[in-house]
Design a protein around this motif. Structure first.
Motif, PDB file in Angstrom:
ATOM      1  N   ALA A 141     -11.514   0.502   4.299  1.00 46.46           N
ATOM      2  CA  ALA A 141     -12.524   1.109   5.397  1.00 46.46           C
ATOM      3  C   ALA A 141     -11.673   2.935   5.875  1.00 46.46           C
ATOM      4  O   ALA A 141     -12.389   3.340   5.885  1.00 46.46           O
ATOM      5  CB  ALA A 141     -12.545   0.674   6.437  1.00 46.46           C
ATOM      6  N   ALA A 142     -10.105   2.846   5.772  1.00 47.01           N
ATOM      7  CA  ALA A 142      -9.608   3.868   5.705  1.00 47.01           C
ATOM      8  C   ALA A 142      -8.691   4.566   4.672  1.00 47.01           C
ATOM      9  O   ALA A 142      -8.962   5.746   4.545  1.00 47.01           O
ATOM     10  CB  ALA A 142      -8.604   3.992   7.165  1.00 47.01           C
ATOM     11  N   ASP A 143      -8.435   3.686   3.977  1.00 50.10           N
ATOM     12  CA  ASP A 143      -7.409   4.436   3.090  1.00 50.10           C
ATOM     13  C   ASP A 143      -7.830   4.344   2.022  1.00 50.10           C
ATOM     14  O   ASP A 143      -7.306   4.570   0.817  1.00 50.10           O
ATOM     15  CB  ASP A 143      -6.201   3.625   3.034  1.00 50.10           C
ATOM     16  CG  ASP A 143      -4.960   3.177   3.945  1.00 50.10           C
ATOM     17  OD1 ASP A 143      -5.404   4.319   4.638  1.00 50.10           O
ATOM     18  OD2 ASP A 143      -3.982   3.145   4.097  1.00 50.10           O
ATOM     19  N   MET A 151       0.710  -1.145   0.175  1.00 51.56           N
ATOM     20  CA  MET A 151      -0.041   0.128  -0.004  1.00 51.56           C
ATOM     21  C   MET A 151       0.851   1.329  -0.038  1.00 51.56           C
ATOM     22  O   MET A 151       0.223   1.915  -0.027  1.00 51.56           O
ATOM     23  CB  MET A 151      -1.329   0.384   0.917  1.00 51.56           C
ATOM     24  CG  MET A 151      -2.221   1.085   0.808  1.00 51.56           C
ATOM     25  SD  MET A 151      -3.196   0.315   0.142  1.00 51.56           S
ATOM     26  CE  MET A 151      -3.798   2.030   0.059  1.00 51.56           C
ATOM     27  N   PRO A 180     -13.257   6.060   2.290  1.00 52.57           N
ATOM     28  CA  PRO A 180     -13.089   8.176   3.064  1.00 52.57           C
ATOM     29  C   PRO A 180     -12.987   8.944   1.799  1.00 52.57           C
ATOM     30  O   PRO A 180     -13.597  10.000   1.839  1.00 52.57           O
ATOM     31  CB  PRO A 180     -12.234   8.022   3.911  1.00 52.57           C
ATOM     32  CG  PRO A 180     -12.372   6.436   4.519  1.00 52.57           C
ATOM     33  CD  PRO A 180     -11.692   5.910   3.382  1.00 52.57           C
ATOM     34  N   LEU A 181     -12.142   8.277   0.367  1.00 49.46           N
ATOM     35  CA  LEU A 181     -11.883   9.754  -0.197  1.00 49.46           C
ATOM     36  C   LEU A 181     -12.939   9.801  -1.588  1.00 49.46           C
ATOM     37  O   LEU A 181     -12.744  10.568  -2.371  1.00 49.46           O
ATOM     38  CB  LEU A 181     -10.112   8.881  -1.907  1.00 49.46           C
ATOM     39  CG  LEU A 181      -9.224   8.893  -0.141  1.00 49.46           C
ATOM     40  CD1 LEU A 181      -8.421   8.320  -0.694  1.00 49.46           C
ATOM     41  CD2 LEU A 181      -9.192  10.535  -0.363  1.00 49.46           C
ATOM     42  N   VAL A 234     -16.934  14.705   0.140  1.00 48.35           N
ATOM     43  CA  VAL A 234     -15.630  14.811  -0.813  1.00 48.35           C
ATOM     44  C   VAL A 234     -16.254  14.998  -2.202  1.00 48.35           C
ATOM     45  O   VAL A 234     -15.341  15.673  -2.801  1.00 48.35           O
ATOM     46  CB  VAL A 234     -14.671  13.188  -0.515  1.00 48.35           C
ATOM     47  CG1 VAL A 234     -13.268  13.337  -1.863  1.00 48.35           C
ATOM     48  CG2 VAL A 234     -13.979  13.372   0.650  1.00 48.35           C
ATOM     49  N   ARG A 284       0.142  10.553  -1.129  1.00 48.44           N
ATOM     50  CA  ARG A 284      -0.665  10.223  -2.375  1.00 48.44           C
ATOM     51  C   ARG A 284      -1.290  10.992  -2.318  1.00 48.44           C
ATOM     52  O   ARG A 284      -1.783  11.245  -4.128  1.00 48.44           O
ATOM     53  CB  ARG A 284      -0.772   8.654  -2.404  1.00 48.44           C
ATOM     54  CG  ARG A 284      -1.978   8.369  -1.799  1.00 48.44           C
ATOM     55  CD  ARG A 284      -2.053   7.033  -1.570  1.00 48.44           C
ATOM     56  NE  ARG A 284      -3.663   7.020  -0.964  1.00 48.44           N
ATOM     57  CZ  ARG A 284      -2.510   6.336   0.642  1.00 48.44           C
ATOM     58  NH1 ARG A 284      -1.373   5.635   0.789  1.00 48.44           N
ATOM     59  NH2 ARG A 284      -3.285   5.816   1.590  1.00 48.44           N
ATOM     60  N   PRO A 325      -6.705  10.026   5.770  1.00 48.80           N
ATOM     61  CA  PRO A 325      -6.685   9.639   4.046  1.00 48.80           C
ATOM     62  C   PRO A 325      -6.371  10.765   3.187  1.00 48.80           C
ATOM     63  O   PRO A 325      -6.394  10.508   2.532  1.00 48.80           O
ATOM     64  CB  PRO A 325      -7.120   8.133   4.180  1.00 48.80           C
ATOM     65  CG  PRO A 325      -7.382   7.914   5.797  1.00 48.80           C
ATOM     66  CD  PRO A 325      -7.142   9.872   6.118  1.00 48.80           C
ATOM     67  N   LEU A 326      -7.096  11.645   3.769  1.00 50.54           N
ATOM     68  CA  LEU A 326      -7.350  12.546   2.551  1.00 50.54           C
ATOM     69  C   LEU A 326      -6.319  13.521   2.267  1.00 50.54           C
ATOM     70  O   LEU A 326      -6.339  14.726   1.772  1.00 50.54           O
ATOM     71  CB  LEU A 326      -8.778  14.033   2.926  1.00 50.54           C
ATOM     72  CG  LEU A 326     -10.102  12.861   2.872  1.00 50.54           C
ATOM     73  CD1 LEU A 326     -11.075  13.258   3.871  1.00 50.54           C
ATOM     74  CD2 LEU A 326     -10.275  13.241   1.116  1.00 50.54           C
ATOM     75  N   TRP A 344     -10.575  19.398   5.182  1.00 46.74           N
ATOM     76  CA  TRP A 344     -10.720  17.872   6.104  1.00 46.74           C
ATOM     77  C   TRP A 344      -9.809  17.107   7.725  1.00 46.74           C
ATOM     78  O   TRP A 344     -10.892  16.884   8.667  1.00 46.74           O
ATOM     79  CB  TRP A 344     -10.568  16.610   5.534  1.00 46.74           C
ATOM     80  CG  TRP A 344     -10.443  17.018   3.937  1.00 46.74           C
ATOM     81  CD1 TRP A 344      -9.990  17.335   2.909  1.00 46.74           C
ATOM     82  CD2 TRP A 344     -12.068  16.946   3.665  1.00 46.74           C
ATOM     83  NE1 TRP A 344     -11.085  17.205   1.647  1.00 46.74           N
ATOM     84  CE2 TRP A 344     -12.835  16.952   2.110  1.00 46.74           C
ATOM     85  CE3 TRP A 344     -13.550  16.663   4.262  1.00 46.74           C
ATOM     86  CZ2 TRP A 344     -13.568  17.074   1.116  1.00 46.74           C
ATOM     87  CZ3 TRP A 344     -14.866  16.767   3.418  1.00 46.74           C
ATOM     88  CH2 TRP A 344     -15.091  16.367   2.053  1.00 46.74           C
ATOM     89  N   ALA A 396      -8.471   8.706  12.173  1.00 44.03           N
ATOM     90  CA  ALA A 396      -7.847   8.066  10.897  1.00 44.03           C
ATOM     91  C   ALA A 396      -8.602   7.759  10.239  1.00 44.03           C
ATOM     92  O   ALA A 396      -7.468   6.974   9.506  1.00 44.03           O
ATOM     93  CB  ALA A 396      -7.129   6.849  11.807  1.00 44.03           C
ATOM     94  N   ALA A 397      -9.544   7.328   9.813  1.00 51.35           N
ATOM     95  CA  ALA A 397     -10.171   7.214   8.461  1.00 51.35           C
ATOM     96  C   ALA A 397     -11.315   8.098   7.697  1.00 51.35           C
ATOM     97  O   ALA A 397     -10.472   8.419   6.741  1.00 51.35           O
ATOM     98  CB  ALA A 397     -11.821   5.609   9.680  1.00 51.35           C
TER      99      ALA A 397
END
Lengths: 219, 219
Positions: free
Chosen positions: B104-106, A51, B109-110, B115, A114, A109-110, A137, A104-105
């Protein structure tokens, strides 16, 4: 032998550093993965985590590296129970985990490298819109967190009663992120109070991004 | 009395629906929060979850609604232990949680409504760039997931051995998301195989978004 793959600025790694320090675990080896140089996309780290995200942790006895900060912290809590980072009751555990996941979620991650790279390279989004994206965010999650912490009776000195939990670890990482992106946190007094209470604890203070190797010297 | 706040298209709610069905819990009440109409921002749901995100779950005996899909599923697993959704050993639990969090996190949420709305309204991003954004993050996580599932010896009929776990629940929600955004999953054969194995199980099939009230009729 324990190994932590780390970078000073990684907020997810910051969480694991706090948990390790609270549990009294000093990693035998720290491997720096420089996110500003793109080391996370290199072959060496690709074999650790496909990842391409920090942190990763190898426990005593080896085995595959563990990844994802919340999964690592739950593992540390199960294998080194003292001090516990989750309450004993299922409802309390659900509350703490939900506060942690809001950060954390639903928020962090926003704004990871990356995503900022995609905004810049694929969408051509200039500054200051990229920074404003991150701020938006961060603020959204802080506002919801403040509402919950100020309104829910379980909140004490820390997010859940008077004991440090996984929620505090995530809260502190979010407040550090707010600092990086210069988000004003004055509208979030409960969050600030808890972050200040935590930062007086050595496990939190010593794990802070700006106290890691490679970090810029504070002004 | 148990209540689930749900919407047919919410992939996080889909996860909780699967967990409830696996545990044999039929919610007494389903409250629809129409994400396409913005119900999540209304006063009624604001009181349930200041984060304005689905799902929320109220258990027997009342109390504050539980939020965040992974926190709810861990709670269900602790309060209704059969069948277990996490392996018994800490290392296995860490692996399952890390696979779940990659999704669910990485990734997920995007691509949630808030969003996509920000991309459209604040950044003025037109179609098809908004859809390509979603596809990119779905693919990124699926590619990493495929690498891990195909390469790690713990993978069996399901993500972790031959027993359904939290990781499978998340995998299936990600594959449903890939379907919504028309992402080709041919490059992810292990993911596809596990998703197909799961979808033959009634708890997964009956929880599918397209089988919920309000969903469009499948072509």
């Amino acid at each position: 032998m324990t190994t932590l793959y780390s970078f000073w600025r990684s907020l997810a790694t910051y969480r694991v550093r706090v948990a390790l320090a609270l549990k009294g675990v000093v990693p035998d080896e720290i491997v720096t993965v420089d996110l500003t140089r793109g080391d996370q996309h290199g072959d060496a780290f690709d074999a650790v985590n496909p990842m391409h995200a920090l942190p990763a942790f190898v426990d005593d006895g080896g085995g595959a590296p563990l990844v994802q900060s919340l999964a690592i912290i739950e593992y540390l809590d199960e294998t080194r129970p003292e001090p516990p980072l989750l309450p004993p009751d299922p409802r309390g555990r659900a509350r703490v985990r939900s506060l942690a996941l809001m950060i954390a979620a639903d928020s962090h991650p926003l704004m990871v490298p990356r995503v900022r790279e995609y905004l810049e390279r694929e969408l051509g989004l200039p500054e200051p819109a990229r920074t404003e994206w991150c701020r938006h965010w961060i603020r959204t999650a802080l506002a919801a967190l403040e509402r919950r912490l100020a309104g829910e009776p379980e909140t004490g000195r820390f997010c859940h009663g008077d004991t440090v939990s996984l929620a505090d670890i995530c809260l502190v990482s979010q407040v550090a992120g707010a600092g990086f992106f210069e988000v004003d946190t004055v509208a979030f007094p409960t969050v600030r109070r808890i972050a200040e209470t935590c930062s007086a604890i050595e496990a939190f203070a010593s794990a802070h991004p700006l106290r890691q190797p490679g970090a810029p010297t504070a002004a």
